[in-house]
Write a protein that holds these residues in place. Structure first.
Motif, PDB file in Angstrom:
ATOM      1  N   ASP A   1      -1.841  15.075  -8.129  1.00  0.00           N
ATOM      2  CA  ASP A   1      -3.112  15.604  -8.410  1.00  0.00           C
ATOM      3  C   ASP A   1      -3.806  15.374  -9.673  1.00  0.00           C
ATOM      4  O   ASP A   1      -4.641  16.076 -10.228  1.00  0.00           O
ATOM      5  N   ARG A   2      -3.134  14.391 -10.165  1.00  0.00           N
ATOM      6  CA  ARG A   2      -3.709  13.733 -11.520  1.00  0.00           C
ATOM      7  C   ARG A   2      -4.424  12.668 -11.642  1.00  0.00           C
ATOM      8  O   ARG A   2      -5.372  12.302 -12.519  1.00  0.00           O
ATOM      9  N   LEU A   3      -4.341  11.856 -10.439  1.00  0.00           N
ATOM     10  CA  LEU A   3      -5.039  10.558 -10.510  1.00  0.00           C
ATOM     11  C   LEU A   3      -5.959  10.182  -9.275  1.00  0.00           C
ATOM     12  O   LEU A   3      -5.644  10.914  -8.265  1.00  0.00           O
ATOM     13  N   LYS A   4      -6.915   9.614  -9.502  1.00  0.00           N
ATOM     14  CA  LYS A   4      -7.783   9.087  -8.332  1.00  0.00           C
ATOM     15  C   LYS A   4      -7.483   7.332  -8.204  1.00  0.00           C
ATOM     16  O   LYS A   4      -7.641   6.438  -9.309  1.00  0.00           O
ATOM     17  N   ILE A   5      -7.240   6.792  -7.242  1.00  0.00           N
ATOM     18  CA  ILE A   5      -6.880   5.388  -6.996  1.00  0.00           C
ATOM     19  C   ILE A   5      -7.722   4.654  -6.235  1.00  0.00           C
ATOM     20  O   ILE A   5      -8.177   5.385  -4.865  1.00  0.00           O
ATOM     21  N   ARG A   6      -8.461   3.715  -6.573  1.00  0.00           N
ATOM     22  CA  ARG A   6      -9.407   2.717  -5.684  1.00  0.00           C
ATOM     23  C   ARG A   6      -8.245   1.693  -5.373  1.00  0.00           C
ATOM     24  O   ARG A   6      -8.307   0.665  -6.148  1.00  0.00           O
ATOM     25  N   TYR A   7      -8.082   1.506  -4.143  1.00  0.00           N
ATOM     26  CA  TYR A   7      -7.171   0.349  -3.816  1.00  0.00           C
ATOM     27  C   TYR A   7      -7.997  -0.598  -2.745  1.00  0.00           C
ATOM     28  O   TYR A   7      -8.432  -0.095  -1.866  1.00  0.00           O
ATOM     29  N   ASN A   8      -8.035  -1.643  -3.129  1.00  0.00           N
ATOM     30  CA  ASN A   8      -8.828  -2.734  -2.232  1.00  0.00           C
ATOM     31  C   ASN A   8      -7.849  -3.784  -1.649  1.00  0.00           C
ATOM     32  O   ASN A   8      -7.048  -4.560  -2.193  1.00  0.00           O
ATOM     33  N   ASN A   9      -7.475  -3.590  -0.252  1.00  0.00           N
ATOM     34  CA  ASN A   9      -6.676  -4.413   0.453  1.00  0.00           C
ATOM     35  C   ASN A   9      -7.181  -5.640   0.900  1.00  0.00           C
ATOM     36  O   ASN A   9      -6.476  -6.398   1.477  1.00  0.00           O
ATOM     37  N   PHE A  10      -8.428  -6.157   0.840  1.00  0.00           N
ATOM     38  CA  PHE A  10      -8.950  -7.009   1.333  1.00  0.00           C
ATOM     39  C   PHE A  10     -10.211  -7.590   0.684  1.00  0.00           C
ATOM     40  O   PHE A  10     -11.211  -7.071   0.687  1.00  0.00           O
ATOM     41  N   THR A  11      -9.728  -8.787  -0.198  1.00  0.00           N
ATOM     42  CA  THR A  11     -10.903  -9.371  -0.970  1.00  0.00           C
ATOM     43  C   THR A  11     -10.459 -11.011  -1.191  1.00  0.00           C
ATOM     44  O   THR A  11      -9.588 -11.234  -1.171  1.00  0.00           O
ATOM     45  N   ALA A  12     -11.783 -11.666  -1.493  1.00  0.00           N
ATOM     46  CA  ALA A  12     -11.377 -13.127  -1.888  1.00  0.00           C
ATOM     47  C   ALA A  12     -10.618 -12.897  -3.098  1.00  0.00           C
ATOM     48  O   ALA A  12     -10.860 -12.283  -3.911  1.00  0.00           O
ATOM     49  N   PRO A  13      -9.728 -14.171  -3.125  1.00  0.00           N
ATOM     50  CA  PRO A  13      -8.831 -14.164  -4.453  1.00  0.00           C
ATOM     51  C   PRO A  13      -9.697 -14.698  -5.865  1.00  0.00           C
ATOM     52  O   PRO A  13      -9.388 -15.448  -6.389  1.00  0.00           O
TER      53      PRO A  13
ATOM     54  N   SER B   1       0.914  -1.086  -0.001  1.00  0.00           N
ATOM     55  CA  SER B   1       0.183   0.062  -0.038  1.00  0.00           C
ATOM     56  C   SER B   1       0.744   1.022   0.019  1.00  0.00           C
ATOM     57  O   SER B   1       0.483   2.385  -0.676  1.00  0.00           O
ATOM     58  N   GLN B   2       2.001   1.230   0.738  1.00  0.00           N
ATOM     59  CA  GLN B   2       3.068   2.398   0.608  1.00  0.00           C
ATOM     60  C   GLN B   2       3.406   2.485  -0.925  1.00  0.00           C
ATOM     61  O   GLN B   2       3.646   3.623  -1.069  1.00  0.00           O
ATOM     62  N   GLN B   3       3.780   1.557  -1.288  1.00  0.00           N
ATOM     63  CA  GLN B   3       4.395   1.534  -2.699  1.00  0.00           C
ATOM     64  C   GLN B   3       3.270   2.304  -3.672  1.00  0.00           C
ATOM     65  O   GLN B   3       3.411   3.016  -4.710  1.00  0.00           O
ATOM     66  N   VAL B   4       2.082   1.888  -3.479  1.00  0.00           N
ATOM     67  CA  VAL B   4       0.789   2.572  -4.206  1.00  0.00           C
ATOM     68  C   VAL B   4       0.672   3.950  -3.967  1.00  0.00           C
ATOM     69  O   VAL B   4       0.600   4.713  -4.876  1.00  0.00           O
ATOM     70  N   GLU B   5       0.984   4.353  -2.748  1.00  0.00           N
ATOM     71  CA  GLU B   5       0.756   5.659  -2.469  1.00  0.00           C
ATOM     72  C   GLU B   5       2.138   6.520  -2.931  1.00  0.00           C
ATOM     73  O   GLU B   5       1.967   7.753  -3.717  1.00  0.00           O
ATOM     74  N   ALA B   6       3.325   5.884  -2.978  1.00  0.00           N
ATOM     75  CA  ALA B   6       4.426   6.462  -3.789  1.00  0.00           C
ATOM     76  C   ALA B   6       4.356   6.575  -5.221  1.00  0.00           C
ATOM     77  O   ALA B   6       4.777   7.865  -5.767  1.00  0.00           O
ATOM     78  N   ILE B   7       3.613   5.480  -5.840  1.00  0.00           N
ATOM     79  CA  ILE B   7       3.620   5.779  -7.320  1.00  0.00           C
ATOM     80  C   ILE B   7       2.507   7.046  -7.573  1.00  0.00           C
ATOM     81  O   ILE B   7       2.571   7.769  -8.463  1.00  0.00           O
ATOM     82  N   ASP B   8       1.578   6.961  -6.782  1.00  0.00           N
ATOM     83  CA  ASP B   8       0.705   7.951  -6.984  1.00  0.00           C
ATOM     84  C   ASP B   8       1.257   9.401  -6.911  1.00  0.00           C
ATOM     85  O   ASP B   8       0.954  10.278  -7.629  1.00  0.00           O
ATOM     86  N   GLN B   9       2.083   9.428  -5.972  1.00  0.00           N
ATOM     87  CA  GLN B   9       2.876  10.748  -5.914  1.00  0.00           C
ATOM     88  C   GLN B   9       3.808  11.324  -6.951  1.00  0.00           C
ATOM     89  O   GLN B   9       4.107  12.311  -7.035  1.00  0.00           O
TER      90      GLN B   9
END
Length: 244
Positions: A225-237, A213-221
């Motif tokens: 102010d250009r992207l919206k990210i929907r990150y789901n960290n808990f789901t059945a596979p 999740s930290q890497q997702v945030e780092a890439i967003d940075q």
């Protein structure tokens, strides 16, 4: 009136025990052991379940709550699957696919699925492109107020489209390269809307989710102010539990 049994997912034995879960139609979720597998099910009150948001979330919630109780390894079953009796499961699933199911459960042990969906505002991105690309801006300004030929319209349109594709591909590459190294498997899915730029699921070790999740945030940075990210960290596979 009962319409058989509604199935949610399959766990390796001994599987979930003592779960107090409510399934679809407010029915209690139960378990059925067949050989080395434990099925999560409830009584079906409908002959056919519509894929409404409420029903889909109800199906997913049962699996997520079971996983949250510590039963992390699961083969999620597709929404809407009902059976009349367990003999059908034995004949159509266990008998022909038992070895494949065991291998798949073993491969999923210790791993979780996370999902990343990336969106942009295409109009705002086009404005940024024009602000940053002096050549395209000059071309556009030179043509403004003129009656353009079809060739001129096509040429400037293609140039803008190619530049926008390059910006989109730079975003995709950043997420693909930055996240794939943290996963043992990646599934890239089709974009669901025009605004969606990237849509992927990653199979990662359970204990590395925080770093992911930290890497997702780092890439967003990298794209302020250009992207919206929907990150789901808990789901059945769902993306990694496919029987061939």
């Amino acid at each position: 009136m009962s319409h058989g049994l509604y199935l949610y997912g399959i766990f390796p034995s001994p599987g979930p025990t003592g779960l107090a879960l409510e399934g679809l139609d407010q029915q209690p979720v139960q378990t059925q052991v067949i050989e080395d597998f434990v099925f999560l099910y409830s009584e079906a009150k409908q002959a056919r379940y519509l894929a409404s948001r409420r029903n889909l979330l109800g199906h997913e919630k049962v699996l997520e709550k079971a996983m949250g109780e510590g039963y992390r390894t699961v083969l999620p079953l597709r929404f809407g699957l009902t059976i009349q009796d367990w003999q059908t499961v034995n004949e159509q699933l266990i008998a022909p696919r038992s070895a494949e199911m065991k291998a798949l459960l073993a491969r999923l042990e210790g791993y979780r699925e996370v999902g990343v969906k990336v969106f942009w505002d295409a109009e705002a991105e086009l404005q940024r492109l024009m602000a940053e690309n002096a050549t395209l801006r000059a071309e556009r300004d030179r043509m403004s107020g003129r009656n353009l030929s079809m060739d001129e319209v096509v040429r400037i349109g293609q140039a803008i489209e190619q530049a926008m594709d390059a910006r989109r591909n730079a975003i995709i590459t950043a997420f693909r390269n930055g996240l794939s190294a943290l996963a043992i498997e990646v599934v890239e899915n089709d974009n669901l809307t025009e605004a969606m730029v990237y849509n992927a699921a990653f199979l990662i070790p359970w204990e590395t989710e925080v770093a992911f999740s930290q890497q997702v945030e780092a890439i967003d940075q990298q794209f302020p102010d250009r992207l919206k990210i929907r990150y789901n960290n808990f789901t059945a596979p769902y993306n990694f539990a496919q029987l061939n």
